[in-house]
Each structure stands twice: as C-alpha cells, then as structure tokens.
Design a protein around this motif. Sequence first.
Motif, PDB file in Angstrom:
ATOM      1  N   ASN A   1       0.844  -1.195   0.000  1.00 11.07           N
ATOM      2  CA  ASN A   1       0.000   0.000   0.000  1.00 11.07           C
ATOM      3  C   ASN A   1       0.882   1.249   0.000  1.00 11.07           C
ATOM      4  OD1 ASN A   1      -2.007   1.945   0.340  1.00 11.07           O
ATOM      5  ND2 ASN A   1      -3.207   0.640   1.702  1.00 11.07           N
ATOM      6  N   LYS A   2       1.379   1.604  -1.187  1.00 17.29           N
ATOM      7  CA  LYS A   2       2.291   2.743  -1.309  1.00 17.29           C
ATOM      8  C   LYS A   2       1.619   4.058  -0.954  1.00 17.29           C
ATOM      9  CE  LYS A   2       5.353  -0.096  -2.986  1.00 17.29           C
ATOM     10  NZ  LYS A   2       6.417  -0.609  -2.092  1.00 17.29           N
ATOM     11  N   ALA A   3       0.331   4.182  -1.268  1.00  9.98           N
ATOM     12  CA  ALA A   3      -0.381   5.420  -0.972  1.00  9.98           C
ATOM     13  C   ALA A   3      -0.452   5.657   0.538  1.00  9.98           C
ATOM     14  CB  ALA A   3      -1.788   5.371  -1.562  1.00  9.98           C
ATOM     15  N   ALA A   4      -0.732   4.593   1.303  1.00 15.05           N
ATOM     16  CA  ALA A   4      -0.783   4.730   2.763  1.00 15.05           C
ATOM     17  C   ALA A   4       0.583   5.107   3.317  1.00 15.05           C
ATOM     18  CB  ALA A   4      -1.276   3.433   3.396  1.00 15.05           C
ATOM     19  N   MET A   5       1.647   4.545   2.737  1.00 13.72           N
ATOM     20  CA  MET A   5       3.003   4.907   3.159  1.00 13.72           C
ATOM     21  C   MET A   5       3.270   6.385   2.900  1.00 13.72           C
ATOM     22  SD  MET A   5       5.089   1.549   1.783  1.00 13.72           S
ATOM     23  CE  MET A   5       6.684   2.166   2.292  1.00 13.72           C
ATOM     24  N   LEU A   6       2.774   6.893   1.778  1.00 17.03           N
ATOM     25  CA  LEU A   6       2.978   8.301   1.439  1.00 17.03           C
ATOM     26  C   LEU A   6       2.295   9.213   2.453  1.00 17.03           C
ATOM     27  CD1 LEU A   6       4.186  10.226  -0.688  1.00 17.03           C
ATOM     28  CD2 LEU A   6       2.020  10.066  -1.934  1.00 17.03           C
ATOM     29  N   TRP A   7       1.048   8.902   2.801  1.00 20.97           N
ATOM     30  CA  TRP A   7       0.341   9.704   3.804  1.00 20.97           C
ATOM     31  C   TRP A   7       1.017   9.603   5.167  1.00 20.97           C
ATOM     32  CZ3 TRP A   7      -3.091  13.293   2.666  1.00 20.97           C
ATOM     33  CH2 TRP A   7      -3.837  13.189   1.492  1.00 20.97           C
ATOM     34  N   THR A   8       1.503   8.411   5.498  1.00 20.95           N
ATOM     35  CA  THR A   8       2.149   8.204   6.798  1.00 20.95           C
ATOM     36  C   THR A   8       3.430   9.023   6.916  1.00 20.95           C
ATOM     37  OG1 THR A   8       1.235   5.958   6.907  1.00 20.95           O
ATOM     38  CG2 THR A   8       3.091   6.461   8.367  1.00 20.95           C
ATOM     39  N   MET A   9       4.212   9.093   5.870  1.00 25.34           N
ATOM     40  CA  MET A   9       5.442   9.879   5.893  1.00 25.34           C
ATOM     41  C   MET A   9       5.150  11.372   5.774  1.00 25.34           C
ATOM     42  SD  MET A   9       7.645   7.543   6.281  1.00 25.34           S
ATOM     43  CE  MET A   9       9.223   8.300   5.939  1.00 25.34           C
ATOM     44  N   GLY A  10       4.111  11.715   5.031  1.00 29.64           N
ATOM     45  CA  GLY A  10       3.784  13.128   4.849  1.00 29.64           C
ATOM     46  C   GLY A  10       3.221  13.779   6.092  1.00 29.64           C
ATOM     47  N   CYS A  11       2.471  13.011   6.882  1.00 30.07           N
ATOM     48  CA  CYS A  11       1.807  13.555   8.068  1.00 30.07           C
ATOM     49  C   CYS A  11       2.776  14.243   9.029  1.00 30.07           C
ATOM     50  CB  CYS A  11       1.009  12.451   8.761  1.00 30.07           C
ATOM     51  SG  CYS A  11       0.475  12.863  10.438  1.00 30.07           S
ATOM     52  N   PRO A  12       3.781  13.552   9.587  1.00 32.99           N
ATOM     53  CA  PRO A  12       4.679  14.239  10.529  1.00 32.99           C
ATOM     54  C   PRO A  12       5.514  15.330   9.878  1.00 32.99           C
ATOM     55  CG  PRO A  12       5.522  12.041  10.020  1.00 32.99           C
ATOM     56  CD  PRO A  12       4.154  12.138   9.412  1.00 32.99           C
TER      57      PRO A  12
END
Length: 446
Positions: free
Chosen positions: A283-294
């Motif tokens: 799930n690359k999209a979820a990884m992107l949101w997870t890294m973008g959040c902080p």
Amino acid sequence: MKYETQKVAYAFFLVAMGLFALQLVFGIMAALVYVFPDFLAQLMPFNIIRVSHTNLLIVWLLIGFMGCTYYLMPEEAERDIHSPMLAYLQLGIFVVAGVAALVCYQLGIHEGREFLEQPFFVKVLITVSFLIFLYNTSMTLLKGRKTTINLVLMLGLWLAAVFWLFAFYNPGNLAVDKVYWWWVVHLWVEGVWELIMASLLGYLLIKMSGVDREVIEKWLYVIVGLSLFSGLLGTGHHYYWIGTPGYWQAIGSIFSTLEVIPFFAMVVFAFVMFWKGSRNHPNKAAMLWTMGCPTVAFFGAGVWGFMHTLSFINYYSHGTQVTAAHGHLAFYGAYVMLILGVITYAMPQLRRTQPFNQVLNMWGFWILTSAMCFMTFTLTFAGAVQTHLQRVLGMNYMEVQDQLGLFYTMRLGTGIAVTVGAVLLLYALFGPARRSASGQPAMSAS
C-alpha cells in the motif's frame, strides 16, 4: 481484516469524509467572501459560513479519530469490539448533534464562543456520544491485550473528553472565560490530540515498516512525554493579551517554543522507522500519507507556530493572517493527513480488496498537500503585509484589507485546488475497486 467488528470503522470513515467534503464547500464560500464581499451577504453572513467551516473540521476529525480507534483496537487488543451496536448508536447521536449544530447556526442560534459555538443541547449530545464511545473502546481494551499503542490512544481520548467538559463552563468575566476556553481549544490540538496522533502514527509504522514493535513503542514514550511537557504549559502563549499576569509571557514563550521538539521527533521517528524497516508494503499510498503527516505537521504546527509564538513577535502578529496560515497547515498536517493515512491503509481490508486506485490516491495527496502549502505561503505573506500596515504604520483595518486583495484571490485559487485534490482522493477511496483480495476483478464498489 483480522476481526469482523473492524468493519464498524467503515461507517465512521464514510461519515467523516462526507463532512470533510462539506467543510471544503464552506471553506470555498468563505474564500469567495474575501474576494467578493457581497457574496451571499443577505442569505448567509460571513460569520455563519466561518463557524460552519471550523465546526465541521472539528466534528469530522473527531469522527475520524473514532473510526481509526474502532479499526485498530481489535487488532491491538486481540479481540472484537465490545459492542458494535453501541458504536453505531454513538455515531448516530454524533451525526444528529452535528446536523443540529449546523441548522442552528443558519438560524443564528449559537453561544458565540469561537470553536465552542454549539448550543447547550448539542454539547450534551456530543458528550453522551463521546461517553458511549469511551465505554465501548475501554471495555474492549480492558478485556484484551494492552499495548503502548492502545494505552496511549485511550489516554489521549479520555483526556480529550475531560478537557471537553470546560466547554460547558462559561463565566461572565471575559478574561476568565478565555483562560478556561483555551483549556479545550489549545489542550486538545496542542496537547492530548498529539497523543492520539502519535499512537495512530505508531500503529501505521508497525504495520507498514516491519520494524519491531518494542522499538516503535520506546519512541512513542519519548514523544508522548515531550508533547505533554511542552503542550500543557505551552498554553501560556494564548494568555499574553487577555488580562493574565505578565509572567505568562515568559512561560508561554519558553514552553511553546519547546512544542516544536515533539513534532520534529515525530518526523525523525517516521523516517528512521522506514529506513530501518525491510518490508516492501504493497500500500504505497498509505506509506505516502504516513510519511507526509509528521513532515507537514512539523512545518505547519512547529515552524509556523514558532514564527509568531514569542510574546514580543506575537504583540504585532496576533490575530492576523499569519495565524490563519499556521492554523490551516497545522491542522492539515497533524490531523487531516493522519486520518486520511489510516483510511487509505484500512480501506483495502474493509472492502476486502487489494490496495486499489493508488495512483489516483497519490495524485490526491500531492494536489491537496501542494495546494495547502501554497495557501499557507499566501496567507503568510498576507499576514506580514497586514502586520506592517496595521500594527506598525497604524492604518485602519479595512484600509489594510483592501491592500490584501491579490493574496485573497490566490487563496481562493488554492482552495479550488484543494477541492480538486479532495475529489480525486474520495473517488480513489470509495470509488470502484479494480481487483478483489483474491486477485479477481471486483464486482462492485461496496
């Protein structure tokens, strides 16, 4: 999806995203008023548009937190949710409260306190819903496995409920009212909500990075300690100009400066965990949101908050568009992106499909994030001009507003871009999924 009752989260996510879309509608309407002052002037005054926009943000974030909790709690506690029926009941009560508040605002019925404008009966409904939620999730936790993730999460949720009670306290003295008003507004978004943020971020990192749980939990303790240490006394930066003793200027300046540290720690936390991890999560999209959040939270809440938190700077910038710039990027980075990350991670399991529409989801991420960053820059420049003209040169407020028309037009453009990104994202999350979990073409979007 390991536990069948996790599907309760789907209803919460659906409602939260519906209210998110409605919040954007009111945001565009407010931006239009800045450019065309007579827009909807007779039908819906600006103060009603603004209160609807801000209250929808708070409501959908709370519903999003609830949905995230119902999704991860069974996995963390290793048991089904105590009562799915209670979960749907409290969602219904919360939705009724939110709709009632919006209708009351259109009729001019509100308490007039910013962010806490809800009529008394709406506050009661929200409290009842929150108590049902806390009972349901706490019983699930008490009967199941206790982890750092679910313990920190529940601590944040319980403290949010405790500080919410100060919304009912409305003293006649304006200075006293403001002191306790911040016990809800500040201690939520810059205190206990950070515990919720850290625990949800830790959950996503455990699931997607492949790093050992014990390593992530140690980081979590550090972040929680820093958040509480800096956030509680950091409330003092709101006490500068409301009639409190002068020592709050020193306390607020020192501890609100320290509030940057836990956000920076979250950035390091996320990137170090992914760097250490060996799992190539699909799930690359979820990884992107997870890294973008902080990352975005650090700039929005940390850097932009620091820019005008010192008392001798805040004396000039207080209440200008600099505050609006900080608020938009801080909320988006810390909480909006986090909930969207959890939803992006959870939806393939909830819909029993492989990670789907990821390219469209990532397009939504980049358009939303880029537009929010550009909006922040626009409002920052507007605030700098406003501060100089209004607070230094002493020009009249409305004369200054006439000088900011270009910035407000640019802000309207970024608001439209945000809406476009949100439409792409919502379609990616709830639109047709191409393949099922078994690898066969999905038959429906449900």
